[in-house]
Design a protein around this motif. Sequence first.
Motif, mmCIF file in Angstrom:
data_model
loop_
_atom_site.group_PDB
_atom_site.id
_atom_site.type_symbol
_atom_site.label_atom_id
_atom_site.label_comp_id
_atom_site.label_asym_id
_atom_site.label_seq_id
_atom_site.Cartn_x
_atom_site.Cartn_y
_atom_site.Cartn_z
ATOM 1 N N SER A 123 0.951 -1.180 -0.128
ATOM 2 C CA SER A 123 0.066 0.166 -0.294
ATOM 3 C C SER A 123 0.928 1.740 0.165
ATOM 4 O O SER A 123 1.982 1.598 -0.034
ATOM 5 C CB SER A 123 -0.648 -0.140 0.817
ATOM 6 O OG SER A 123 -1.335 1.382 1.202
ATOM 7 N N GLU A 124 0.014 2.406 0.044
ATOM 8 C CA GLU A 124 0.986 3.766 -0.055
ATOM 9 C C GLU A 124 1.746 3.689 1.270
ATOM 10 O O GLU A 124 2.961 4.935 1.381
ATOM 11 C CB GLU A 124 -0.167 4.810 -0.294
ATOM 12 C CG GLU A 124 -0.410 4.835 -1.753
ATOM 13 C CD GLU A 124 -1.869 6.135 -1.838
ATOM 14 O OE1 GLU A 124 -2.432 6.912 -0.268
ATOM 15 O OE2 GLU A 124 -2.663 5.606 -2.856
ATOM 16 N N ASP A 125 1.250 2.994 2.252
ATOM 17 C CA ASP A 125 1.810 2.972 3.323
ATOM 18 C C ASP A 125 3.073 2.887 3.271
ATOM 19 O O ASP A 125 4.035 1.924 4.079
ATOM 20 C CB ASP A 125 0.817 3.152 5.433
ATOM 21 C CG ASP A 125 0.574 1.737 4.518
ATOM 22 O OD1 ASP A 125 0.952 0.829 3.411
ATOM 23 O OD2 ASP A 125 -0.408 1.255 4.969
ATOM 24 N N GLY A 126 3.830 1.576 2.632
ATOM 25 C CA GLY A 126 5.049 1.228 2.622
ATOM 26 C C GLY A 126 4.862 -0.539 3.278
ATOM 27 O O GLY A 126 5.768 -1.029 2.791
ATOM 28 N N LYS A 127 3.669 -0.716 3.568
ATOM 29 C CA LYS A 127 3.037 -1.920 3.802
ATOM 30 C C LYS A 127 3.039 -2.767 3.472
ATOM 31 O O LYS A 127 1.768 -2.718 2.286
ATOM 32 C CB LYS A 127 2.506 -1.634 5.600
ATOM 33 C CG LYS A 127 3.232 -0.848 5.941
ATOM 34 C CD LYS A 127 1.896 -0.552 8.019
ATOM 35 C CE LYS A 127 2.664 0.187 8.659
ATOM 36 N NZ LYS A 127 1.679 0.145 9.829
#
Length: 424
Positions: free
Chosen positions: A136-140
């Motif tokens: 995801s955009e949160d890098g997770k």
Amino acid sequence: MKRMLSLFLGVLLVLSLALAGCSNSGSDTEGDGEDGDGEVLTIGSWRTEDKAAYDKIIEAFNEEHPDIKVEFKPSKNTEYDTILNTALQSGEGPDIIQLRPYAPGMELAKAGYLEPIDDLDGIDVFTEETLSAATSEDGKVYGVPLSLNSAQMFYNKKIFNDLGLEEPKTWDEFIELNEKLKEEGVTPIALGTKEGWLLSLAHAIVGPAHYGANEFVDQITEGDKTFTSEEFVSSLDAMDELKQYFPENYEGLGMEDIRTLFFTEEAAMFPLGSWEIEVLREMSPDLEIGFFPMPSAEGKDPTMTTWVDGSYGINANSTNKEEAKKFLEFMTTEKFAKLFSDELARIPAVPGVKTEDELVTAMAEASNEYSTSYMMLVHFNRGNPTTKATLETELQGMYLGKQTPKGVAEKLQGNAVTYFEPFQ
């Protein structure tokens, strides 16, 4: 006597209600296990045709985890998203969720419906590029990648051999091939326009032959090119040109119709994804299937459009998260990947796994050599509606004579500019 009979019947009624109450209470508290022992770990998917294969996969998982009961519960492909979203919004849904690749799947993560799995044992077996489909955009990371898809032109080997036809090496040879098939009374390309996703997939196969594959993908994602650039418009012109080789009444044909045309040998070619091999073999075990990468119209290398297919994530509201993690860990192993590949004739996402299926092996090798990104799915499956969905709608309009290739390109650009920063 009447008073005694009434009293006796009343006692019977009370006893029957009490017994019924005990029975209902017992079934509610025993959980969903087949023998009344604990809950069942459920897996949601849009692949109803994979049920038998997953029964074998679950059996293999239970060899290591006999205490965890697992049930594969797929929904019809066209209904899956609606069913899943409704369940998740109610705080329910399957414990393990099959995620659409890239942006659509990660929308569930952004909404808080998925559990991050960066610390999952075995997740590091995948490359960063493969994991990008579930990051995801949160890098997770929120999903374990399942398979690597390719899209190419399947063809009927028997028809080709009987008519003395060969795999085309250039776009002109591809057009000549279609003309020869048409002259022989054979439908050249099994494609219908009723279902939009078939058109975006067909464009993913045909388009790179005209807009230049990876070089153009890099240019458009950096904002140096747009959908109205000459190269991309030429890919839409090519899609329009090919309609003369589609079946009669193609505007009303969907997936089941065109698949039938191919496996009953009424059509010689079938532009579709690698997942279709298993289905075709089930429909017609004796069907001789070949494939070829799409030849370039620009004198360059042919192309095989590739992408990561669905991943499996964990429902954030699941009460069986530890059990779900164990199943996802199993999905990162070579044991799972080999079984998945052998049972479903698919290219597994776990690297380095070899299959005994000659066709799958050949497609995997061609994918590595001629790979180009499924641009609309990987980079432009955002917006409301998405740019990918806009392409599908506008191509349907083009085939109905209500839109032009240039008009399709302008609609795409107008859609993408609303969210894609390099265009702003």
